[in-house]
Design a protein around this motif. Structure first.
Motif, PDB file in Angstrom:
ATOM      1  N   LYS A 103     -32.267 -35.198  21.447  1.00 33.56           N
ATOM      2  CA  LYS A 103     -33.292 -34.948  22.465  1.00 33.56           C
ATOM      3  C   LYS A 103     -34.214 -36.146  22.650  1.00 33.56           C
ATOM      4  CE  LYS A 103     -37.402 -32.089  23.126  1.00 33.56           C
ATOM      5  NZ  LYS A 103     -38.252 -31.026  22.524  1.00 33.56           N
ATOM      6  N   THR A 104     -34.444 -36.919  21.583  1.00 34.92           N
ATOM      7  CA  THR A 104     -35.384 -38.038  21.665  1.00 34.92           C
ATOM      8  C   THR A 104     -34.972 -39.086  22.690  1.00 34.92           C
ATOM      9  OG1 THR A 104     -34.197 -39.013  19.782  1.00 34.92           O
ATOM     10  CG2 THR A 104     -36.212 -37.789  19.288  1.00 34.92           C
ATOM     11  N   VAL A 105     -33.678 -39.164  23.003  1.00 35.76           N
ATOM     12  CA  VAL A 105     -33.227 -40.120  24.021  1.00 35.76           C
ATOM     13  C   VAL A 105     -33.898 -39.824  25.358  1.00 35.76           C
ATOM     14  CG1 VAL A 105     -31.214 -40.863  25.374  1.00 35.76           C
ATOM     15  CG2 VAL A 105     -31.029 -40.624  22.894  1.00 35.76           C
ATOM     16  N   LEU A 106     -34.110 -38.547  25.647  1.00 39.14           N
ATOM     17  CA  LEU A 106     -34.678 -38.148  26.940  1.00 39.14           C
ATOM     18  C   LEU A 106     -36.093 -38.687  27.111  1.00 39.14           C
ATOM     19  CD1 LEU A 106     -33.832 -36.283  29.373  1.00 39.14           C
ATOM     20  CD2 LEU A 106     -35.276 -34.557  28.316  1.00 39.14           C
ATOM     21  N   THR A 107     -36.911 -38.512  26.088  1.00 35.33           N
ATOM     22  CA  THR A 107     -38.324 -38.889  26.208  1.00 35.33           C
ATOM     23  C   THR A 107     -38.589 -40.316  25.740  1.00 35.33           C
ATOM     24  OG1 THR A 107     -38.670 -37.797  24.078  1.00 35.33           O
ATOM     25  CG2 THR A 107     -39.160 -36.521  26.060  1.00 35.33           C
ATOM     26  N   ASP A 108     -37.991 -40.706  24.610  1.00 37.27           N
ATOM     27  CA  ASP A 108     -38.310 -42.006  24.023  1.00 37.27           C
ATOM     28  C   ASP A 108     -37.614 -43.162  24.728  1.00 37.27           C
ATOM     29  OD1 ASP A 108     -39.663 -40.430  22.273  1.00 37.27           O
ATOM     30  OD2 ASP A 108     -38.446 -40.908  20.509  1.00 37.27           O
ATOM     31  N   LEU A 109     -36.435 -42.931  25.305  1.00 41.52           N
ATOM     32  CA  LEU A 109     -35.689 -44.017  25.931  1.00 41.52           C
ATOM     33  C   LEU A 109     -35.685 -43.930  27.453  1.00 41.52           C
ATOM     34  CD1 LEU A 109     -32.643 -44.209  23.490  1.00 41.52           C
ATOM     35  CD2 LEU A 109     -34.698 -45.632  23.503  1.00 41.52           C
ATOM     36  N   LEU A 110     -35.459 -42.731  27.973  1.00 39.08           N
ATOM     37  CA  LEU A 110     -35.422 -42.575  29.431  1.00 39.08           C
ATOM     38  C   LEU A 110     -36.812 -42.366  30.027  1.00 39.08           C
ATOM     39  CD1 LEU A 110     -32.242 -40.347  29.675  1.00 39.08           C
ATOM     40  CD2 LEU A 110     -32.494 -42.609  30.690  1.00 39.08           C
ATOM     41  N   GLY A 111     -37.774 -42.008  29.180  1.00 36.97           N
ATOM     42  CA  GLY A 111     -39.141 -41.832  29.667  1.00 36.97           C
ATOM     43  C   GLY A 111     -39.345 -40.587  30.489  1.00 36.97           C
ATOM     44  N   LEU A 112     -38.455 -39.608  30.329  1.00 38.29           N
ATOM     45  CA  LEU A 112     -38.614 -38.353  31.057  1.00 38.29           C
ATOM     46  C   LEU A 112     -39.544 -37.413  30.299  1.00 38.29           C
ATOM     47  CD1 LEU A 112     -34.938 -37.900  32.251  1.00 38.29           C
ATOM     48  CD2 LEU A 112     -36.925 -38.361  33.692  1.00 38.29           C
ATOM     49  N   LYS A 113     -39.865 -36.296  30.920  1.00 38.62           N
ATOM     50  CA  LYS A 113     -40.867 -35.391  30.364  1.00 38.62           C
ATOM     51  C   LYS A 113     -40.210 -34.237  29.615  1.00 38.62           C
ATOM     52  CE  LYS A 113     -43.942 -36.462  34.244  1.00 38.62           C
ATOM     53  NZ  LYS A 113     -44.617 -35.928  35.455  1.00 38.62           N
ATOM     54  N   GLU A 114     -41.019 -33.569  28.813  1.00 37.20           N
ATOM     55  CA  GLU A 114     -40.535 -32.429  28.057  1.00 37.20           C
ATOM     56  C   GLU A 114     -39.944 -31.361  28.970  1.00 37.20           C
ATOM     57  OE1 GLU A 114     -39.804 -30.603  24.392  1.00 37.20           O
ATOM     58  OE2 GLU A 114     -40.750 -32.562  24.717  1.00 37.20           O
ATOM     59  N   GLU A 115     -40.482 -31.222  30.166  1.00 40.15           N
ATOM     60  CA  GLU A 115     -39.998 -30.195  31.094  1.00 40.15           C
ATOM     61  C   GLU A 115     -38.559 -30.448  31.554  1.00 40.15           C
ATOM     62  OE1 GLU A 115     -41.724 -31.550  35.385  1.00 40.15           O
ATOM     63  OE2 GLU A 115     -43.192 -31.365  33.749  1.00 40.15           O
ATOM     64  N   HIS A 116     -38.100 -31.670  31.404  1.00 42.04           N
ATOM     65  CA  HIS A 116     -36.719 -31.979  31.784  1.00 42.04           C
ATOM     66  C   HIS A 116     -35.711 -31.581  30.705  1.00 42.04           C
ATOM     67  CE1 HIS A 116     -38.849 -35.127  34.393  1.00 42.04           C
ATOM     68  NE2 HIS A 116     -38.438 -34.161  35.178  1.00 42.04           N
ATOM     69  N   TYR A 117     -36.235 -31.227  29.527  1.00 41.11           N
ATOM     70  CA  TYR A 117     -35.360 -30.710  28.464  1.00 41.11           C
ATOM     71  C   TYR A 117     -35.309 -29.199  28.629  1.00 41.11           C
ATOM     72  CZ  TYR A 117     -33.521 -29.802  23.781  1.00 41.11           C
ATOM     73  OH  TYR A 117     -32.757 -29.381  22.725  1.00 41.11           O
ATOM     74  N   HIS A 118     -34.371 -28.755  29.455  1.00 42.69           N
ATOM     75  CA  HIS A 118     -34.316 -27.343  29.847  1.00 42.69           C
ATOM     76  C   HIS A 118     -32.837 -26.970  30.005  1.00 42.69           C
ATOM     77  CE1 HIS A 118     -34.701 -23.732  32.378  1.00 42.69           C
ATOM     78  NE2 HIS A 118     -35.911 -23.624  31.855  1.00 42.69           N
ATOM     79  N   PRO A 119     -32.457 -25.727  29.662  1.00 41.89           N
ATOM     80  CA  PRO A 119     -31.044 -25.329  29.772  1.00 41.89           C
ATOM     81  C   PRO A 119     -30.435 -25.514  31.156  1.00 41.89           C
ATOM     82  CG  PRO A 119     -32.247 -23.730  28.464  1.00 41.89           C
ATOM     83  CD  PRO A 119     -33.279 -24.673  29.027  1.00 41.89           C
ATOM     84  N   SER A 120     -31.257 -25.466  32.187  1.00 38.60           N
ATOM     85  CA  SER A 120     -30.722 -25.647  33.537  1.00 38.60           C
ATOM     86  C   SER A 120     -30.644 -27.121  33.938  1.00 38.60           C
ATOM     87  CB  SER A 120     -31.583 -24.896  34.560  1.00 38.60           C
ATOM     88  OG  SER A 120     -32.878 -25.473  34.638  1.00 38.60           O
ATOM     89  N   LEU A 121     -31.119 -28.009  33.044  1.00 40.37           N
ATOM     90  CA  LEU A 121     -31.129 -29.434  33.381  1.00 40.37           C
ATOM     91  C   LEU A 121     -30.309 -30.239  32.369  1.00 40.37           C
ATOM     92  CD1 LEU A 121     -34.875 -29.709  34.490  1.00 40.37           C
ATOM     93  CD2 LEU A 121     -32.856 -29.543  35.962  1.00 40.37           C
ATOM     94  N   THR A 122     -30.958 -30.767  31.326  1.00 40.51           N
ATOM     95  CA  THR A 122     -30.267 -31.695  30.426  1.00 40.51           C
ATOM     96  C   THR A 122     -29.957 -31.109  29.059  1.00 40.51           C
ATOM     97  OG1 THR A 122     -32.337 -32.601  29.569  1.00 40.51           O
ATOM     98  CG2 THR A 122     -31.418 -33.640  31.546  1.00 40.51           C
ATOM     99  N   GLU A 123     -30.604 -30.009  28.678  1.00 37.79           N
ATOM    100  CA  GLU A 123     -30.445 -29.466  27.327  1.00 37.79           C
ATOM    101  C   GLU A 123     -29.031 -28.950  27.116  1.00 37.79           C
ATOM    102  OE1 GLU A 123     -30.139 -26.710  24.110  1.00 37.79           O
ATOM    103  OE2 GLU A 123     -30.041 -26.093  26.202  1.00 37.79           O
ATOM    104  N   PHE A 124     -28.483 -29.236  25.898  1.00 38.33           N
ATOM    105  CA  PHE A 124     -27.113 -28.831  25.595  1.00 38.33           C
ATOM    106  C   PHE A 124     -27.011 -28.566  24.100  1.00 38.33           C
ATOM    107  CE2 PHE A 124     -22.549 -29.712  24.814  1.00 38.33           C
ATOM    108  CZ  PHE A 124     -21.980 -28.872  25.757  1.00 38.33           C
ATOM    109  N   PHE A 125     -27.172 -27.307  23.717  1.00 30.38           N
ATOM    110  CA  PHE A 125     -27.053 -26.884  22.326  1.00 30.38           C
ATOM    111  C   PHE A 125     -27.893 -27.745  21.389  1.00 30.38           C
ATOM    112  CE2 PHE A 125     -23.215 -25.492  24.518  1.00 30.38           C
ATOM    113  CZ  PHE A 125     -23.172 -24.145  24.159  1.00 30.38           C
ATOM    114  N   GLY A 126     -29.152 -27.928  21.761  1.00 29.02           N
ATOM    115  CA  GLY A 126     -30.085 -28.656  20.909  1.00 29.02           C
ATOM    116  C   GLY A 126     -30.102 -30.155  21.118  1.00 29.02           C
ATOM    117  N   ASN A 127     -29.231 -30.663  21.966  1.00 30.12           N
ATOM    118  CA  ASN A 127     -29.197 -32.096  22.289  1.00 30.12           C
ATOM    119  C   ASN A 127     -29.383 -32.270  23.795  1.00 30.12           C
ATOM    120  OD1 ASN A 127     -28.472 -33.301  19.618  1.00 30.12           O
ATOM    121  ND2 ASN A 127     -26.687 -31.985  19.854  1.00 30.12           N
TER     122      ASN A 127
END
Length: 462
Positions: free
Chosen positions: A152-176
């Motif tokens: 998950k850290t790739v989303l926020t720490d590298l891509l600079g996206l927000k916590e709200e983008h870590y969602h089952p309908s978007l990027t979340e996939f079984f905890g990653n």
């Protein structure tokens, strides 16, 4: 695909450009022809990284190479511990470089997980920037098994996206997070590389845990077959072989003789030569071949294997060559020239894949009049018409179930027809006449692009 499809799309009057990493193992002769078009700084989390954009024109198509030696000057293309960071950088570099180049495409066509975050980032960060607002996106799945799954850290720490983008309908996939899933939920349109594979991945068996996402978007998924580049694969003009054609097959006999001589097999025209040219992996159905290998060897055949892959299969085929030195040859390497010689010299081509999004081997084999034996899955099902004794039509042989003895039965069936010259020659001619070029596929892509640009509504999830 990135080398062949753009050339065909240009025939429709399109301005087609390709952008990819400047990988370290690109040959020096190509690097020496590149010219620098832009330099910029790309944010990767809290780091600012150098990005050069270099240009090369080939076959009338402009190629842009994203240059950063830290990320891309390596032996392989991917498979590194920091791939999440490498392709986060590539995602941002692609989108930022459009402004630096002052080139805003109408269609941004992304391939596989490595580019999966590009449609997502375009929607989340660039949609309202000048030049970006009208860009439509297409996501092509080449093999759903490879998805780009990272912490998950790739989303926020590298891509600079927000916590709200870590969602089952978007990027979340079984905890990653899942790069390919991000592309599937955000692209305007999705394609697969064959019509059958398009339908298969909507099922749990082939869907690789993404069948739910894909079913939610199934009205925006199109299956378009890949093609083969006939400037490379053409027995009439192939520099590696004795040329031949549908009208004159004498050259094919000569190629078989030369192949048997080169590989120290018994030089006998009447012995069928079966070829496997493949990555040596379970996906390619090689478990089936192992299971009934000795039964295959009981037939009066020769078997040539060319490829590299999993150690299990490399060892197996090497052992079988030692056990059957006059009947089996295992060439455990990637050798383009040898591949051409085998396609031209073999009689039958075995490709019993467990799944096959498209497959090029069977199409190349048919182009060389070598009859394929395949399992009815993915692009194999779309391109190989199993021989019908009643209608006398068919360009190969196929079986449905992923079962070794079904495959063995089909091999024996193919051998029985091989020994009937009238049937064999007619099938070879039908195989040679099949049109598996990129021209038809390019037309379908061009029509799809036109539909998107005509304002067809996008059905993305957010």
């Amino acid at each position: 695909m990135a080398g062949s499809l753009p050339k065909e799309l240009k025939r429709f009057g399109n301005d087609v450009r390709v952008i990819l990493p400047k990988y370290g193992n690109i040959e020096g002769r190509w690097k020496s022809q590149m010219t620098k078009e832009a330099e910029l700084t790309v944010s990767v989390g809290w780091r600012n990284q150098y990005c050069g954009v270099e240009r090369l024109e080939y076959d009338g198509v402009i190629y842009y190479f994203i240059d950063n030696e830290y990320y891309f000057k390596r032996e392989g293309l991917y498979g590194y511990f920091d791939d999440g960071e490498r392709f986060s950088f590539f995602t941002r570099a692609v989108l930022d470089s459009l402004a630096s180049l002052n080139f805003y495409p109408e269609i941004l066509h992304c391939h596989d997980w490595h580019a999966g975050m590009i449609p997502f980032m375009l929607r989340m960060e660039h949609q309202h920037r000048h030049g970006y607002e009208l860009i439509r996106t297409v996501m092509t799945i080449h093999n759903l098994q490879f998805q780009g799954i990272f912490p998950k850290t790739v989303l926020t720490d590298l891509l600079g996206l927000k916590e709200e983008h870590y969602h089952p309908s978007l990027t979340e996939f079984f905890g990653n997070i899942n790069f390919l899933k991000a592309g599937l939920v955000s692209a305007d349109w999705i394609t697969t590389v064959s019509p059958t594979y398009r339908d298969e991945i909507l099922t749990p068996y082939f869907g690789e845990k993404l069948h739910g996402v894909l079913n939610s978007r199934k009205e925006q998924i199109t299956g378009i077959l890949n093609g083969i580049d006939e400037s490379i694969y053409d027995p009439r003009h192939d520099p590696y072989i004795e040329p031949y054609s549908e009208e004159d097959l004498s050259g094919k006999k000569e190629n078989k003789k030369r192949l048997q001589e080169q590989l120290h097999l018994n030089v006998e025209e009447h012995i069928p030569v079966i070829a496997i040219i493949s990555r040596l992996t379970k996906q390619k159905g090689l478990d089936l071949v192992k299971c009934v290998f000795h039964e295959i060897m009981q037939e009066n055949v020769q078997l040539i294997v060319l490829g590299t892959g999993e150690a299990e299969f490399e060892r197996f085929f090497a052992e079988m060559e030692n056990l059957y030195p006059k009947k089996v040859k295992a060439i455990l390497e990637f050798n383009e020239e040898m591949a051409h010689r085998i396609y031209a010299g073999a009689d039958l081509f075995l490709m019993p894949s467990k799944f096959e999004p498209c497959g090029l081997g069977q199409m190349i084999a048919m182009k060389y009049g070598t009859l394929p034996i395949v399992r009815e899955t993915g692009g194999l099902n779309d391109t190989v018409q199993s021989y019908n004794e009643i209608t006398k039509e068919g360009n190969g042989f196929s079986f449905r179930n992923f079962n070794a003895h079904d495959m063995l039965y089909t091999i024996r069936r193919a051998l029985s027809f091989y020994r009937q010259p009238d049937i064999r020659y007619e099938m070879v001619r039908q195989a040679l006449a099949a049109d598996n070029s990129w021209s038809h596929s390019a037309y379908q892509y061009n029509e799809m692009y036109a539909d998107l640009l005509a304002g067809r509504e996008s059905h993305v999830f957010y």
